[in-house]
Write an enzyme that holds these catalytic residues in place. Sequence first.
Site, PDB file in Angstrom:
ATOM      1  N   SER A 260       1.125  -1.756  -0.011  1.00 10.51           N
ATOM      2  CA  SER A 260      -0.085  -0.596   0.016  1.00 10.51           C
ATOM      3  C   SER A 260       1.103   1.570  -0.086  1.00 10.51           C
ATOM      4  O   SER A 260       2.543   1.253   0.370  1.00 10.51           O
ATOM      5  CB  SER A 260      -0.840  -0.122   1.177  1.00 10.51           C
ATOM      6  N   LYS A 261       0.305   2.526  -0.292  1.00  9.11           N
ATOM      7  CA  LYS A 261       0.885   3.943   0.159  1.00  9.11           C
ATOM      8  C   LYS A 261       1.300   3.648   1.247  1.00  9.11           C
ATOM      9  O   LYS A 261       2.450   3.968   1.321  1.00  9.11           O
ATOM     10  CB  LYS A 261      -0.158   4.840  -0.867  1.00  9.11           C
ATOM     11  N   ARG A 262       1.001   3.437   2.160  1.00 10.85           N
ATOM     12  CA  ARG A 262       1.133   3.287   3.680  1.00 10.85           C
ATOM     13  C   ARG A 262       2.503   3.029   3.806  1.00 10.85           C
ATOM     14  O   ARG A 262       3.542   3.572   4.619  1.00 10.85           O
ATOM     15  CB  ARG A 262       0.661   2.929   4.331  1.00 10.85           C
ATOM     16  N   ASP A 265       5.660   5.066   2.227  1.00 10.13           N
ATOM     17  CA  ASP A 265       5.379   6.223   3.423  1.00 10.13           C
ATOM     18  C   ASP A 265       6.495   5.893   4.412  1.00 10.13           C
ATOM     19  O   ASP A 265       7.834   6.391   5.007  1.00 10.13           O
ATOM     20  CB  ASP A 265       4.301   6.768   3.614  1.00 10.13           C
TER      21      ASP A 265
END
Length: 505
Positions: A260-262, A265
Amino acid sequence: MDKVRVRFAPSPTGPLHIGGVRTALYNYLFARQHGGEFVFRIEDTDSNRFVPGAEEYIIESFKWLGIKFDEGVSFGGEYGPYRQSERKEIYKVYVDQLLRDGLAYVAFDTPEKLEAKRKEIPNFQYDATTRLSMDNSLVIGGEETARRIANGDKYVVRIKIEPGEDIVVNDIIRGEVHINSSIIDDKVLYKSADNLPTYHLANIVDDHMMHITHVIRGEEWLPSAPLHVLLYKYLGWSDTMPRFAHLPLLLKPDGNGKLSKRDGDRLGFPVFPLEWHDPKTGDVSSGYRESGYLPEAVINFLALLGWNPGTEQEIMSLDELVSLFRLERCSKSGAKFDFEKGKWFNHQYLQMADNRRIAEEMMKDITANGVVTDMAKVEQVVGFMKSRVSFIKELWPLCSFFWIAPTSYDEKAIQKRWKEETPRIMHELYDVMAAWDNYDDIEGSEAHVKAWCEQKGYPLGNVMNPFRLMLVGELKGPHMFEVTAVLGKEETLRRMETAFAALPK
Ligand code: GLU
């Protein structure tokens, strides 16, 4: 066999995820190796999820990556329009056909009614077991249905799934996947509210009309595949149904679950090809391009996430990938997104890349730091230093000393390397370097200074380390005579003079 035609069909709901890039890449490789065609279609029937700029972003991403389409949105072609929102009339014909054939029905259930049912029946599903207790044409009959439609009541069209049927999805990667039709609900195919079909119907109609032969897409679409097989049957198109290939998921670098994008990050890597500026929130998400990846490195990295050539070979150009790629060799299980490997690929591709290309990029950092220099010099420095970096942006901090003379000298290095006799030896070296003119000849310069050391009986380390300290300010940097080659005679001598004044006498 018919000419291979594949498509990449994103919904413009935001930036393209790196998993989507891999899907497009595999489609591209498959099309190219079969001399086929690659279509770019925009699936924008869900107007609620439309994000402005997403379509342009996707097109620009593929341009950067060098993945080319043969037809589609912005490329033209004979099966257009390729944007689903521009194909409304086409879908309506097939909605009517399904209704006429009794393979679909009209349903008027309000959101409140559906919500109430969900509360009443655990795991409620709109299907053969429940449809007769709902508000639809099967219950109220044709006349009443026609009256309510004429009255302007909002409705949807649902597919009528026969329960207890064995549906087979023939998947090139997964083999035969059997699903019992009883677990599939009567999916909505069309909504009168916006006169648009849903993804399922539009997807099948377009694949059929655009003569798509292979549907290569992410594993997340596998649950929809049985419904799609049924739709082909209901529409009478089973004979020309495309072959399916559902690609493995991209998994978190650590632990289980979908990437995921998380994760990006949290662990510090991009999950989008290009930087994305969210038009609503203003948030900026990093991209591979802006993070300094070379597009060919990204391609090579992605190609190996879910596929391998069956050999140990890791470095493959796009052309090599086209000939080596095999859809049948894609794995069924998810591929861990090893972003460290992505960095490794970038390092490898930097070493293979033309120094001039890297120099042009590095020049931007040099200029931004107020330094004026010529490209030939930057190219030379790149040649000496690129083996030490994985990203072009790491070059300037590592190389700034070539352009900016030291104004201070590393204390520890002075203590360790600047001995009592050093100033005398360095003054002698100064004379040696002043009498020498072939700075461009790196090996020659080295041989010249080494011969002098030998003749004088000076241990090499006692000469080279303080020499480096004077020119660089610390004990780092490339080969000593690469440094003098870049600096040239004038600058080398000037830096020595400055150092004599600043360092212990
Ligand atoms: N519009 C779907 C997506 O956003 C396409 C799925 C498919 O390839 O069938 O990925």
